[in-house]
Design a protein around this motif. Structure first.
Motif, PDB file in Angstrom:
ATOM      1  N   ARG A   1       0.829  -1.216   0.000  1.00  0.00           N
ATOM      2  CA  ARG A   1       0.000   0.000   0.000  1.00  0.00           C
ATOM      3  C   ARG A   1       0.861   1.263   0.000  1.00  0.00           C
ATOM      4  O   ARG A   1       0.592   2.228   0.682  1.00  0.00           O
TER       5      ARG A   1
ATOM      6  N   THR B   1      -4.208   3.947  -3.487  1.00  0.00           N
ATOM      7  CA  THR B   1      -3.887   4.420  -2.147  1.00  0.00           C
ATOM      8  C   THR B   1      -2.771   5.450  -2.215  1.00  0.00           C
ATOM      9  O   THR B   1      -2.000   5.480  -3.183  1.00  0.00           O
TER      10      THR B   1
ATOM     11  N   CYS C   1      -0.381   6.519   0.714  1.00  0.00           N
ATOM     12  CA  CYS C   1       0.803   5.961   1.363  1.00  0.00           C
ATOM     13  C   CYS C   1       0.397   5.456   2.736  1.00  0.00           C
ATOM     14  O   CYS C   1      -0.190   6.206   3.529  1.00  0.00           O
ATOM     15  N   ALA C   2       0.708   4.201   3.020  1.00  0.00           N
ATOM     16  CA  ALA C   2       0.331   3.583   4.290  1.00  0.00           C
ATOM     17  C   ALA C   2       1.369   3.817   5.372  1.00  0.00           C
ATOM     18  O   ALA C   2       1.323   3.172   6.422  1.00  0.00           O
TER      19      ALA C   2
ATOM     20  N   ARG D   1      -5.753   9.285  -2.405  1.00  0.00           N
ATOM     21  CA  ARG D   1      -6.771   8.234  -2.521  1.00  0.00           C
ATOM     22  C   ARG D   1      -6.474   7.180  -1.461  1.00  0.00           C
ATOM     23  O   ARG D   1      -5.331   6.957  -1.106  1.00  0.00           O
ATOM     24  N   GLY D   2      -7.494   6.508  -0.994  1.00  0.00           N
ATOM     25  CA  GLY D   2      -7.280   5.385  -0.094  1.00  0.00           C
ATOM     26  C   GLY D   2      -6.627   5.807   1.210  1.00  0.00           C
ATOM     27  O   GLY D   2      -6.945   6.846   1.781  1.00  0.00           O
ATOM     28  N   HIS D   3      -5.684   5.003   1.679  1.00  0.00           N
ATOM     29  CA  HIS D   3      -5.070   5.233   2.984  1.00  0.00           C
ATOM     30  C   HIS D   3      -3.963   6.289   2.919  1.00  0.00           C
ATOM     31  O   HIS D   3      -3.096   6.242   2.046  1.00  0.00           O
ATOM     32  N   CYS D   4      -4.025   7.207   3.859  1.00  0.00           N
ATOM     33  CA  CYS D   4      -2.990   8.225   4.060  1.00  0.00           C
ATOM     34  C   CYS D   4      -2.677   8.184   5.552  1.00  0.00           C
ATOM     35  O   CYS D   4      -3.294   8.885   6.359  1.00  0.00           O
TER      36      CYS D   4
ATOM     37  N   ALA E   1     -11.270   8.230   1.203  1.00  0.00           N
ATOM     38  CA  ALA E   1      -9.903   8.176   1.745  1.00  0.00           C
ATOM     39  C   ALA E   1      -9.948   8.142   3.276  1.00  0.00           C
ATOM     40  O   ALA E   1     -10.901   8.624   3.897  1.00  0.00           O
TER      41      ALA E   1
END
Length: 248
Positions: free
Chosen positions: A24, A59, A61-62, A99-102, A122
């Protein structure tokens, strides 16, 4: 493809892409190290007038790649801090497209950008309390400046994730876009940024970031630049301004 930072310059806008889809888009130590020199090269390019930071796929950045923390979490934290400060010091407008995981180090990078646009759905989190890590003072102050002390403490104390609605309400992000519309909006907005006076933007960025000793410097730059004369002439002549001052 190995975990890496990809980059592209289209027109006046540079885009940096965090690419590590297997995790991710978690940042490895090598990726943290690569970011400051990459930003230096892009900042030195006179054709670049704005920068977008985003993640590959769905995503942003995890955070840090946890496997890189096992040997020396302090070293990983130092590298992340250096990358964050390099991004915050980039002399032209920066925008995180999320987008997605931050999460974790991803949120740290997003907060270091001047602006943050996110796609609906997000998720955002500042997660050092999950790992027993002391969040750097500079990153904490930057987070507090965005969301205020109460929300910063909520995020830091709990490590819980928040959605785009709450992130927008607290000031963590600036715009929320429906699914599928983020890229279009980022392109439109960065084109606007690229058309504006870089002199105004550079001075405003310093002042907004707390520099209080540079009024005379920027007054001198403004007087010598001809930017105001061009802006007024363009307005009266009902044409697009042609601003030529650039960060040196």
């Amino acid at each position: 493809m190995e975990p890496q930072l990809l980059h592209d310059v289209t027109g006046a806008v540079a885009t940096v892409v965090v690419h590590h889809p297997a995790k991710r888009n978690a940042m490895t130590a090598a990726m943290w190290r690569a970011l400051p020199p990459l930003l230096d090269r892009l900042a030195a390019d006179p054709g670049v007038r704005a920068l977008v930071l985003t993640g590959s796929g769905g995503t942003f950045c995890a955070g840090a790649d946890i496997s890189t923390l096992r040997g020396s979490p302090q070293e990983a934290q130092r590298l992340a801090g250096e990358a964050e400060e390099a991004l915050a010091a980039f002399p032209k407008p920066t925008l995180a497209a999320v987008r997605g995981h931050c999460v974790g180090g991803g949120a740290q990078l997003a907060a270091a950008c001047d602006l943050r646009f996110a796609e609906a759905g997000a998720l955002f989190g500042v997660t050092p309390a999950r790992l027993g890590i002391v969040y750097p003072s500079s990153a904490t102050r930057r987070l507090v400046s965005l969301v205020g002390p109460a929300t910063a403490k909520y995020l830091l104390f709990s490590g819980e994730l928040i959605d785009t609605e709450r992130a927008l309400r607290t000031g963590l992000i600036d715009e929320v876009l429906p699914e599928g519309e983020l890229a279009k909006r980022v392109t439109e907005f960065t084109e606007i940024l690229a058309a504006r006076s870089q002199l105004t933007q550079a001075a405003a960025k310093e002042f907004a970031d707390g520099r209080t000793d540079r009024d005379a410097h920027w007054a001198g730059q403004a007087a010598a630049s001809g930017e105001a004369e061009e802006g007024v002439s363009a307005f009266l002549e009902r044409r697009a301004a042609r601003f030529t001052w650039s960060v040196r």
